[in-house]
Design a protein around this motif. Sequence first.
Motif, PDB file in Angstrom:
ATOM      1  N   CYS A  86     -66.050  -5.036  66.531  1.00  0.00           N
ATOM      2  CA  CYS A  86     -66.238  -5.171  65.092  1.00  0.00           C
ATOM      3  C   CYS A  86     -66.627  -3.852  64.460  1.00  0.00           C
ATOM      4  N   VAL A 135     -68.868  -2.737  61.469  1.00  0.00           N
ATOM      5  CA  VAL A 135     -69.869  -3.191  60.505  1.00  0.00           C
ATOM      6  C   VAL A 135     -69.665  -2.332  59.262  1.00  0.00           C
ATOM      7  N   GLU A 182     -57.096  -4.760  58.304  1.00  0.00           N
ATOM      8  CA  GLU A 182     -57.027  -5.994  57.510  1.00  0.00           C
ATOM      9  C   GLU A 182     -55.635  -6.162  56.900  1.00  0.00           C
ATOM     10  N   LEU A 228     -65.824  -8.178  72.275  1.00  0.00           N
ATOM     11  CA  LEU A 228     -66.523  -8.140  70.988  1.00  0.00           C
ATOM     12  C   LEU A 228     -66.082  -6.827  70.335  1.00  0.00           C
ATOM     13  N   HIS A 264     -61.830 -12.492  66.193  1.00  0.00           N
ATOM     14  CA  HIS A 264     -60.994 -11.887  67.237  1.00  0.00           C
ATOM     15  C   HIS A 264     -61.027 -12.729  68.510  1.00  0.00           C
ATOM     16  N   LYS A 303     -60.925  -0.202  59.030  1.00  0.00           N
ATOM     17  CA  LYS A 303     -61.056  -1.656  58.851  1.00  0.00           C
ATOM     18  C   LYS A 303     -60.134  -2.138  57.731  1.00  0.00           C
ATOM     19  N   GLN A 310     -66.458 -15.037  67.112  1.00  0.00           N
ATOM     20  CA  GLN A 310     -65.883 -14.069  66.185  1.00  0.00           C
ATOM     21  C   GLN A 310     -64.417 -14.397  66.012  1.00  0.00           C
TER      22      GLN A 310
END
Length: 124
Positions: A81, A83, A116, A79, A49, A112, A47
């Motif tokens: 994330c 989705v 970003e 991990l 990250h 998110k 990933q």
Amino acid sequence: MFDATSLPRSEGGFIRADRRARVEGVNRVYVAGDAGSFPGPDWMPKQAHMADLQAETAAKNLVAELRGEVPSATFRVELVCIVDSVDTGMLVARTERLNLMLPASPLFHWAKRAFERVYLRRYR
Ligand SMILES: Cc1cc2nc3c(=O)[nH]c(=O)nc-3n(C[C@H](O)[C@H](O)[C@H](O)COP(=O)(O)OP(=O)(O)OC[C@H]3O[C@@H](n4cnc5c(N)ncnc54)[C@H](O)[C@@H]3O)c2cc1C
């Protein structure tokens, strides 16, 4: 491209490295991100990250080596994330101590988007 090198490879064809991001058995050669095969839990993601964490470790250790110091930085395995499904998002997070999945919410979609924007600002 790796085939044109003698770098050590995992069964899956990735470049074998340790938790310091050092390529096994080769002096001052580091790998980060998707190209590498690293020791860690079987859920360790390929990933962006994770690639960031490995790249930071590789850079610190290479600088330490060039200064004649012992390269001792290691990366943590994470991990993380969201989705995202355009108007809503679900958070999934796993570390060596935590395993978390939060249900879909518009908040995660906006989180998110905000992440970003902040992340990319450094590079723009
Ligand atoms: C469809 C898709 C969706 C994804 N979504 C997410 C997500 O939502 N969140 C997340 O965290 N991760 C996501 N990932 C995974 C993430 O993109 C990768 O883990 C991350 O980009 C790895 O970074 P990297 O720098 O190791 O490799 P890359 O980002 O692949 O960078 C490698 C670079 O090397 C260049 N290159 C290749 N060969 C050569 C060569 N011979 N000479 C010079 N340059 C070369 C390539 O063009 C590329 O720019 C996604 C991946 C895919 C495919």
